[in-house]
Design an enzyme around this catalytic site. Structure first.
Site, PDB file in Angstrom:
ATOM      1  CD  GLU A 240      -2.650  34.842  10.687  1.00  0.00           C
ATOM      2  OE1 GLU A 240      -3.050  35.895  10.136  1.00  0.00           O
ATOM      3  OE2 GLU A 240      -2.207  33.858  10.059  1.00  0.00           O
TER       4      GLU A 240
ATOM      5  CD  GLU B 286      -0.551  22.804  14.736  1.00  0.00           C
ATOM      6  OE1 GLU B 286      -0.934  23.989  14.770  1.00  0.00           O
ATOM      7  OE2 GLU B 286       0.163  22.356  13.828  1.00  0.00           O
TER       8      GLU B 286
ATOM      9  CB  CYS C 226       5.125  25.318  12.402  1.00  0.00           C
ATOM     10  SG  CYS C 226       4.909  25.915  14.081  1.00  0.00           S
TER      11      CYS C 226
ATOM     12  CB  CYS D  61       3.291  23.302  16.648  1.00  0.00           C
ATOM     13  SG  CYS D  61       2.349  24.836  16.665  1.00  0.00           S
TER      14      CYS D  61
HETATM   15  N1  THU Z   1      -0.133  27.721  11.424  1.00  0.00           N
HETATM   16  C1  THU Z   1      -0.741  26.899  12.338  1.00  0.00           C
HETATM   17  O1  THU Z   1      -1.747  27.274  12.966  1.00  0.00           O
HETATM   18  N2  THU Z   1      -0.209  25.664  12.546  1.00  0.00           N
HETATM   19  C2  THU Z   1       0.880  25.162  11.895  1.00  0.00           C
HETATM   20  O2  THU Z   1       1.361  24.086  12.236  1.00  0.00           O
HETATM   21  C3  THU Z   1       1.450  25.904  10.762  1.00  0.00           C
HETATM   22  C4  THU Z   1       1.076  27.357  10.690  1.00  0.00           C
HETATM   23  C5  THU Z   1      -0.685  29.049  11.192  1.00  0.00           C
HETATM   24  C6  THU Z   1       0.152  30.181  11.727  1.00  0.00           C
HETATM   25  C7  THU Z   1      -0.294  31.341  10.854  1.00  0.00           C
HETATM   26  O3  THU Z   1      -1.433  31.933  11.444  1.00  0.00           O
HETATM   27  C8  THU Z   1      -0.707  30.698   9.540  1.00  0.00           C
HETATM   28  O4  THU Z   1      -0.823  29.308   9.799  1.00  0.00           O
HETATM   29  C9  THU Z   1       0.279  30.911   8.402  1.00  0.00           C
HETATM   30  O5  THU Z   1       1.555  30.499   8.771  1.00  0.00           O
END
Ligand code: THU
Length: 140
Positions: free
Chosen positions: A50, A61, A92, A95
């Site tokens: 983040e 991913e 998401c 991704c």
């Molecule tokens: N996040 C992922 O790493 N992968 C996903 O497919 C969904 C979301 C992370 C992004 C962010 O750091 C946290 O989850 C909350 O959304």
């Protein structure tokens, strides 16, 4: 049709779960890990990273994929994702696009807190994906 073996899926899922420990998620507190299997059976892992400018966050991913591509990998079989959530975490939308574009129709492996595994093709998660064919232009 799922192509990865159950054993490989389990190995990837557990590696994805382990990779959560590297997550840099001070803003959401949500730790995500990923493990990506290449065609020649190498595994690259990734975690979410983040940023205090929130939109610059990189999902687990994409971290795994960008690591692999930056090391010269071009062909992939499966990608696993694991999170803090008790349920299966589907990738998401961003991704999904990156996976479909760089990997083609690979298996996506999800793991829940009971170690149950769900496998689904990226084409089911992102039907009719935008890809390189859509930007082919005459003469290029
Ligand atoms: N996040 C992922 O790493 N992968 C996903 O497919 C969904 C979301 C992370 C992004 C962010 O750091 C946290 O989850 C909350 O959304």
């Amino acid at each position: 049709m799922v192509t990865i073996t159950k054993e490989k899926a389990k190995q990837l899922a557990l590696m994805a779960r382990e990779s959560r420990k590297m997550a840099h998620a001070p803003h959401s507190g949500f730790h995500v890990g990923s493990a990506l299997l290449t065609n020649d059976d190498k595994i690259y892992t990734g975690c979410n990273i983040e940023n205090s400018s929130y939109s610059l966050t990189n999902c687990a991913e994409r971290t795994a994929l960008f690591k692999a591509v930056s090391e010269g990998e071009k062909a992939f079989k499966a990608i696993a994702v694991a999170s803090d959530s008790p349920d299966f975490l589907p990738p998401c939308g961003a991704c999904r696009q990156v996976i479909a574009d760089l990997c083609g129709d690979i298996d996506v492996v999800m793991i829940d807190k009971e170690d149950a595994i769900k496998i689904i093709k990226i084409s089911e998660l992102l039907p009719m994906a935008f890809n390189a064919d859509h930007i082919k232009r005459e003469g290029l």
